[in-house]
Design an enzyme around this catalytic site. Structure first.
Site, short mmCIF file in Angstrom:
data_model
loop_
_atom_site.label_atom_id
_atom_site.label_comp_id
_atom_site.label_asym_id
_atom_site.label_seq_id
_atom_site.Cartn_x
_atom_site.Cartn_y
_atom_site.Cartn_z
N LYS A 160 0.83 -1.21 0.00
CA LYS A 160 0.00 0.00 0.00
C LYS A 160 0.87 1.27 0.00
O LYS A 160 0.65 2.17 -0.80
CB LYS A 160 -0.95 0.00 1.21
CG LYS A 160 -1.93 -1.17 1.16
CD LYS A 160 -2.91 -1.14 2.32
CE LYS A 160 -2.27 -1.41 3.65
NZ LYS A 160 -1.66 -2.75 3.76
N THR A 161 1.87 1.30 0.89
CA THR A 161 2.76 2.47 0.94
C THR A 161 3.53 2.59 -0.37
O THR A 161 3.70 3.69 -0.91
CB THR A 161 3.75 2.32 2.12
OG1 THR A 161 3.00 2.05 3.30
CG2 THR A 161 4.57 3.57 2.31
N ASP A 166 -1.83 6.77 6.14
CA ASP A 166 -1.80 5.35 6.45
C ASP A 166 -2.74 5.09 7.63
O ASP A 166 -2.99 5.99 8.43
CB ASP A 166 -0.37 4.94 6.81
CG ASP A 166 -0.16 3.45 6.72
OD1 ASP A 166 -1.00 2.76 6.11
OD2 ASP A 166 0.84 2.95 7.27
N ARG A 220 6.65 -8.08 1.79
CA ARG A 220 7.54 -7.62 2.87
C ARG A 220 8.19 -8.80 3.56
O ARG A 220 9.37 -8.77 3.90
CB ARG A 220 6.76 -6.79 3.90
CG ARG A 220 7.63 -6.48 5.12
CD ARG A 220 6.98 -5.59 6.12
NE ARG A 220 6.76 -4.28 5.58
CZ ARG A 220 5.69 -3.54 5.84
NH1 ARG A 220 4.75 -4.00 6.62
NH2 ARG A 220 5.58 -2.34 5.31
N1 LIG Z 1 4.11 -5.58 -5.95
C1 LIG Z 1 5.32 -5.58 -5.39
N2 LIG Z 1 6.39 -5.92 -6.09
C2 LIG Z 1 7.61 -5.93 -5.52
N3 LIG Z 1 7.85 -5.61 -4.23
C3 LIG Z 1 6.81 -5.24 -3.48
C4 LIG Z 1 5.51 -5.19 -4.02
N4 LIG Z 1 4.66 -4.78 -3.05
C5 LIG Z 1 5.41 -4.59 -1.96
N5 LIG Z 1 6.69 -4.86 -2.21
C6 LIG Z 1 7.79 -4.83 -1.24
O1 LIG Z 1 7.22 -5.11 0.05
C7 LIG Z 1 7.60 -4.11 0.98
C8 LIG Z 1 6.37 -3.76 1.80
O2 LIG Z 1 5.48 -2.97 1.04
P1 LIG Z 1 4.69 -1.74 1.67
O3 LIG Z 1 5.46 -1.11 2.78
O4 LIG Z 1 4.29 -0.88 0.55
O5 LIG Z 1 3.43 -2.49 2.26
P2 LIG Z 1 2.17 -1.89 3.00
O6 LIG Z 1 0.98 -2.58 2.43
O7 LIG Z 1 2.18 -0.41 2.99
O8 LIG Z 1 2.38 -2.41 4.45
P3 LIG Z 1 1.87 -1.75 5.81
O9 LIG Z 1 0.40 -1.71 5.72
O10 LIG Z 1 2.40 -2.70 6.83
O11 LIG Z 1 2.51 -0.42 5.89
C9 LIG Z 1 8.15 -2.93 0.18
O12 LIG Z 1 9.29 -2.45 0.77
C10 LIG Z 1 8.47 -3.50 -1.19
O13 LIG Z 1 9.87 -3.71 -1.28
#
Ligand SMILES: Nc1ncnc2c1ncn2[C@@H]1O[C@H](COP(=O)(O)OP(=O)(O)OP(=O)(O)O)[C@@H](O)[C@H]1O
Length: 366
Positions: free
Chosen positions: A88-89, A133, A241
């Site tokens: 998401k981030t 977030d 992640r």
């Molecule tokens: N589609 C993708 N392809 C490659 N790497 C990804 C992808 N999605 C996420 N990642 C990797 O996974 C990690 C976690 O992603 P991110 O922080 O965006 O998740 P999030 O959904 O925001 O999590 P949270 O809700 O815990 O903050 C990122 O650092 C990235 O390297």
């Protein structure tokens, strides 16, 4: 929510300009390797083309952004929902990057008063992307202020209290709100309805995680075999992640206990050492199942009790452990509480009680 592996402290508002975003260099040098959070940041895809999996979301978002670009307008507000660690981030950063605009970051829990939000909104520039977030954890007054800001690009800032209070209108430049939530169901309808585009991120398939592991290994300059990669991917619980985190631990193991190459035996030995089993269950997942079966006879037991029993927050059990346990058919959410399935007993090497505790008619979400 687990921010340990990210580069951003969203308890505080932060801003990344386009230049700073580009400054998040891919890591190839040894110095940067020491900083886990910098490594995680560097592994984030930075364009939609680099995103692996989530094909539907990628296509839909790509269209929304392209259309906005052609019209020369800020894109519609975007709501991203789904379990932690699915991107998401990353997508919020990509939206800002694709629109060549700065990203302002904050989080629901950091906005305790409407004034906090007014301060953030008044600092926005035309076209900025504001990432909130955990948007479901914003205070109610701030939420109500946000409705107006999203729709009319203005808010009323109330000065004073009681009969003497006055509302001062504040114009806000057009901006794009990107809200992220692990609990879309908790968002009030009026807020949800004001997002022009909603995307639900799904868990990743093993072959997609395999690609993510390969991509990350390439960026980290790590040698890994196809078997080593798919072993990491298959234990990553559908979550990028976690895939990246396991890759880093296997890399540590390979450097210290092997010749640096991430082969199948190296991955297996490393993951065993870090208590990640063949199904991807980690210590917390197993603790939840263990407590459920051994202490509560397989349930049903309330999630709060379960959380206390494993020494974790209710949210951690609900949002981190449960989605995967439910998805893999090891745990069921019933109106009377959480229940271990026969597969859970089997996974722990235990014999289920003779009288099954699982009533299949109760398999609705509690
Ligand atoms: N589609 C993708 N392809 C490659 N790497 C990804 C992808 N999605 C996420 N990642 C990797 O996974 C990690 C976690 O992603 P991110 O922080 O965006 O998740 P999030 O959904 O925001 O999590 P949270 O809700 O815990 O903050 C990122 O650092 C990235 O390297």
């Amino acid at each position: 929510m687990d921010w340990d592996d990210t580069d951003l402290d969203t308890d505080h508002e932060a801003e990344l300009t386009g230049a700073e975003l580009t400054h998040l260099q891919r890591l190839t040098d040894a110095d940067a390797d020491g900083d886990e959070r910098a490594v995680e940041a560097a592994l984030r895809p930075r364009t939609l083309d680099e995103v692996i999996g989530q094909v539907r979301v990628r296509d839909q978002l790509g269209l929304v952004l392209e259309a906005a670009r052609r019209r020369g307008r800020a894109p519609d507000h975007v709501l991203l929902s789904g379990p932690p660690g699915l991107g998401k981030t990353t997508l919020a950063m990509i939206i800002a990057g694709e629109m060549s605009t700065p990203l302002r970051l904050t989080s629901g829990p950091a906005i305790t008063h409407a004034g906090d939000l007014a301060a953030i909104l008044s600092g926005l520039n035309d076209g900025d992307v504001l990432f909130v977030d955990e948007i479901h954890r914003m205070s109610r007054p701030a939420e109500e202020m946000l409705y107006m800001a999203m729709e009319d690009f203005r808010v009323d800032v109330v000065i004073g209290k009681g009969p003497g209070a006055t509302a001062i209108p504040l114009e806000i430049p057009p901006f794009t709100l990107v809200g992220a939530t692990t609990r879309a169901g908790l968002l009030p309808g009026p807020l949800r309805d004001r997002f022009g585009f909603t995307a639900h991120l799904e868990f990743y398939e093993p072959h997609e995680l395999d690609q993510i592991v390969h991509r990350s290994a390439g960026l980290l300059g790590v040698h890994l075999t196809a078997e080593g990669s798919s072993e990491i991917a298959s234990r990553s619980r559908g979550t990028p992640r976690i895939a990246n985190r396991l890759l880093r631990r296997v890399r540590d193991y390979a450097q210290v206990r092997a010749d640096g190459v991430l082969t199948l035996p190296v991955a297996q030995a490393a993951l065993e050492m870090f208590e990640v089993d063949e199904s991807g269950l980690d210590r917390l997942d197993r603790a939840v199942l263990d407590v459920l079966c051994r202490r509560f006879g397989g349930g049903p037991v309330g999630v709060s009790t379960l959380a206390v029993a494993v020494g974790e927050e209710r949210e951690t059990v609900e949002e981190v452990a449960e989605p995967f346990l439910v998805r893999t058919g090891l745990l069921a959410r019933t109106p009377r509480g959480r229940v271990a399935t026969p597969a859970a007993w089997q996974h722990l090497g235990l014999t289920p009680p003779l009288v099954p505790t699982v009533d299949s008619t109760l398999f609705d979400d509690a």
